[in-house]
Design a protein around this motif. Structure first.
Motif: not given
Length: 397
Positions: A169-180
């Motif tokens: 659940x992390x994007x390539x930029x390291x942020x948390x992905x809230x969109x399933x």
């Protein structure tokens, strides 16, 4: 960690060094590193061993004593399920009569360990070769577990009667992905597998919006010692009570589960602060079950849009933290500063809901001096900004 570091650690010399290291202490790490190098230990091995020692120390918060025999990556440890929660996952599969569970995104193997510990057959799969290798090490004591390097979505499911997935659940930029849809793999791709194996469980982020919840899922938010750690989607025989929302509150060795009633949530009024303030557990809030706390303590909401409950009597409940209300006032910096200084308050805990106030900025503006401590709650009461001074409440005699 890379493949070269793993190879070094798994060598007889590396494994012996890792086992001989003292408990990790950041203050002594540099001194220990220099001493080991002076004794002829290769610098790369020293770095790999000390990194693992640090991760094992951090891993004890999730895996307790098991961490001392595991290997980690930083990312793998961050995503890994706490063993106390993984054990709850495993119990669902055992209760459902599953015999072999495929852990489709096994990571370092935490959930697979819990499943295997109950004697279930486990097929642990990860798409990253190094991560699969770490899972192999961590599952070495469980003959019931087979580790595969591959794509969990396309793996052979022959003989498997239960599925579990914990998408990244992390994007390539390291942020948390809230969109399933931004999970890896995407949530919809994982959910499609329930047509092949109905007993499907999926660990998702606790911030998942209710609108994104599948209608046929039991969704359970989980907190550990007041920290909301995950939400779980459970399907088929893993959800014996059928679809719905619930919360599991783990505090120490105590576990409390609550679920939305079949006939709906109770109606709750909103009103002025009473003698006690209840702060519902985060898992209860995420599940949308604050009204059940209000009903349990025979209380009301401070505001229909705010997750604070107030009541005339203290009713201990594991679903909320209770405070005794000492004072209530309209929000104003000067008035709040005066009230705190009159009480000799020098240290303040600031809680907020439904207000744009920045706690750290407010703390500086209060400029408090004193020996006492206080808890300040900034919130709305029937639409108006209010401040409540509170203190933790013990049980009534």
């Amino acid at each position: 960690m890379d493949a070269a570091a793993l190879t070094q650690l798994l060598s007889p010399e590396g494994w012996a060094l890792l086992g001989a290291l003292p408990p990790y202490d950041e203050r002594l790490a540099l001194v220990l590193s220099e001493r080991l190098r002076s004794e002829g230990v290769a610098p790369d091995l020293v770095a790999a061993a000390l990194t693992q020692s640090r991760l094992r120390s951090a891993g004890r918060a999730k895996f307790d004593d098991f961490a001392d025999g595991m290997l980690f990556t930083q990312a793998g440890l961050e995503q890994a399920t706490r063993f106390s929660v993984a054990a709850r996952h495993a119990q669902r599969y055992a209760a459902a009569g599953c015999t072999t569970v495929a852990d489709l995104t096994c990571g370092i193997g935490g959930d697979s360990m819990a499943l295997a510990a109950l004697g279930l057959g486990v097929v642990a799969i990860d798409s990253d070769e190094l991560t699969a290798a770490l899972a192999t090490v961590n599952l070495r004591h469980f003959p019931e577990a087979e580790v595969r390097h591959g794509d969990g979505l396309t793996t052979d499911l022959s003989g498997v009667d239960g599925l579990f997935a914990d998408p990244a659940r992390r994007t390539t930029a390291g942020r948390r992905a809230h969109d399933p849809a931004a999970y890896s793999p995407p949530l919809d791709a994982v959910l499609a597998l329930r047509e092949k194996v109905p007993a499907l469980g999926v660990k998702v982020g606790p911030g998942i919006p209710h609108a994104a919840l599948p209608e046929d899922a039991e969704t359970q938010w989980v907190s550990v010692d007041r920290d909301v750690v995950e939400a779980g989607l459970w399907f088929g025989p893993l959800a014996p009570e059928g679809p719905g929302r619930g919360a599991l509150v783990l505090r120490g060795t105590r576990a409390t589960a609550v679920r939305e009633p079949a006939d709906g949530l109770p109606e709750v009024d909103a009103g002025a602060p009473a003698t006690y303030l209840y702060e519902p557990d985060g898992a209860v809030i995420r599940a949308g079950l604050v009204a059940m706390v209000a009903a349990e303590v025979q209380g009301r909401l401070l505001d229909r849009t705010i997750a604070y409950v107030t009541a005339d009597h203290l009713v201990p409940t594991p679903l909320a933290t209770a405070y005794r209300v000492l004072d209530v006032m309209p929000f104003g910096l000067k008035r709040l500063r005066t009230a705190l200084r009159e009480r000799g308050v020098g240290r303040v805990t600031i809680k907020k809901r439904g207000t744009a106030v920045v706690p750290e900025q407010l703390r500086r503006q209060l400029d408090l001096r004193g020996d006492a401590e206080a808890t300040v709650v900034l919130t709305r009461v029937r639409g108006a900004q209010q401040v409540l001074l509170v203190e933790p409440a013990g049980e009534e005699p």
